[in-house]
Design an enzyme around this catalytic site. Structure first.
Site, mmCIF file in Angstrom:
data_model
loop_
_atom_site.group_PDB
_atom_site.id
_atom_site.type_symbol
_atom_site.label_atom_id
_atom_site.label_comp_id
_atom_site.label_asym_id
_atom_site.label_seq_id
_atom_site.Cartn_x
_atom_site.Cartn_y
_atom_site.Cartn_z
ATOM 1 N N SER A 151 0.826 -1.196 0.000
ATOM 2 C CA SER A 151 0.000 0.000 0.000
ATOM 3 C C SER A 151 0.871 1.261 0.000
ATOM 4 C CB SER A 151 -0.957 -0.042 1.193
ATOM 5 O OG SER A 151 -1.971 0.921 1.076
ATOM 6 N N ASP A 172 -10.284 -5.570 -3.034
ATOM 7 C CA ASP A 172 -9.702 -4.514 -2.202
ATOM 8 C C ASP A 172 -10.623 -3.297 -2.220
ATOM 9 O OD1 ASP A 172 -8.090 -2.371 -1.213
ATOM 10 O OD2 ASP A 172 -6.286 -3.493 -1.756
ATOM 11 N N HIS A 187 -7.397 -6.036 1.113
ATOM 12 C CA HIS A 187 -6.201 -5.227 1.368
ATOM 13 C C HIS A 187 -5.421 -5.691 2.596
ATOM 14 C CE1 HIS A 187 -4.055 -1.547 0.268
ATOM 15 N NE2 HIS A 187 -4.006 -1.175 1.541
#
EC number: 3.1.2.12
Length: 277
Positions: A147, A223, A256
């Site tokens: 991320s 996600d 995620h």
């Protein structure tokens, strides 16, 4: 440098350390796993940069990297995601800015510029510290992250050609200068001139001529941040235009979280190990 903890794992050692950082003007903590091969001499070093709200601890507890790292003889270093301390400025009610959200850049705006210098910290200060204190082959370094950390890994590799032999990412923020959840942080850290932001934007760096030989990216299709924050298709388009080899794996059903990351962690480490031989 202070040793906070040492634990044996897969015949190697998982350590956590604290030191005073000149770059960040505070104490910084990092984790380092040394595989058993380090007893016989320097081993390659793979950097893992964590995402928003994380510390070095999250991937230590949930990343499931030690077994494969021990098998392949790779050291894994996990820095913190930002400076921390009572005197370090922060926005405690904003998880996308301040503590835990350093974005791996060097801030230019006060009051952030005194402490939030994570690009310099990762690329230079911490690298020099571990090179002087552990059996690491600094000619064989790779970098990856998740991320915000995926963004950091790609930008650091692009801006330091030849430093990292390999770079990959889990669900990276592909173009943080235009993403809804990172634009406000960039403006606070770097000021209103968006041309300055390009130095910390993967797509913009590629557009401006920075290159790496290849990239590996894994992204979960489930996600929740995919559309607004991550947008890997922008990175795919930039790599195609620049001639950078990109392997983009869109994974059905994955989100995620570290359930996603730990599933594909061994694949990434093995991919790096092939390039760090």
């Amino acid at each position: 440098m202070e040793t906070l903890s040492i634990a044996k794992s897969f015949e190697g050692t998982q350590g956590v350390y604290r030191h005073r950082s000149d770059a960040c003007q505070c104490d910084m903590t990092f984790a380092l796993f040394l595989p058993p091969q380090a007893k016989d001499g320097p081993v390659p070093l793979l950097w893992y940069l964590s995402g928003l709200t994380c510390t070095h601890q999250n991937v230590m507890d949930k990343g499931e990297y030690r077994r494969i790292a021990a098998e392949l003889g790779i050291a894994i270093i996990c820095p913190d995601t930002s400076p921390r301390g009572e005197h370090v400025p922060d926005e405690k009610d904003n998880w996308q800015f301040g503590s835990g959200a350093g974005f791996y850049l060097d801030a230019t705006q006060q009051p952030w510029s005194t402490n939030y210098r994570m690009a310099t910290y990762i690329a230079y200060e911490l690298a020099e510290l571990v090179a002087a204190n552990f059996p690491l082959d600094m000619q064989r370094q790779g970098i990856f992250g998740h991320s915000m950390g995926g963004h950091g890994a790609i930008t650091l590799a692009l801006k330091n050609p030849g430093r990292f032999k390999s770079v990959s990412a889990f669900a990276p923020i592909a173009r943080p200068s235009v993403a809804g959840w990172s634009r406000p942080a960039f403006e606070k850290y770097l000021g209103p001139d968006e041309a300055v932001w390009r130095a910390y934007d993967s797509v913009a760096l590629i557009e401006d001529g920075h290159r790496v030989p290849e990239l590996l990216v894994d992204q979960g299709k489930a996600d929740g941040f995919l559309e607004d924050g991550l947008r890997p298709w922008l990175l795919e388009e930039a790599c195609a235009k620049a001639g950078i080899r990109l392997t983009l794996n869109m994974r059905d059903g994955y989100d995620h979280s570290y359930f996603f990351i730990s599933t594909f962690m061994a694949d990434h480490i093995a991919w790096h190990a092939d390039r760090l031989r």
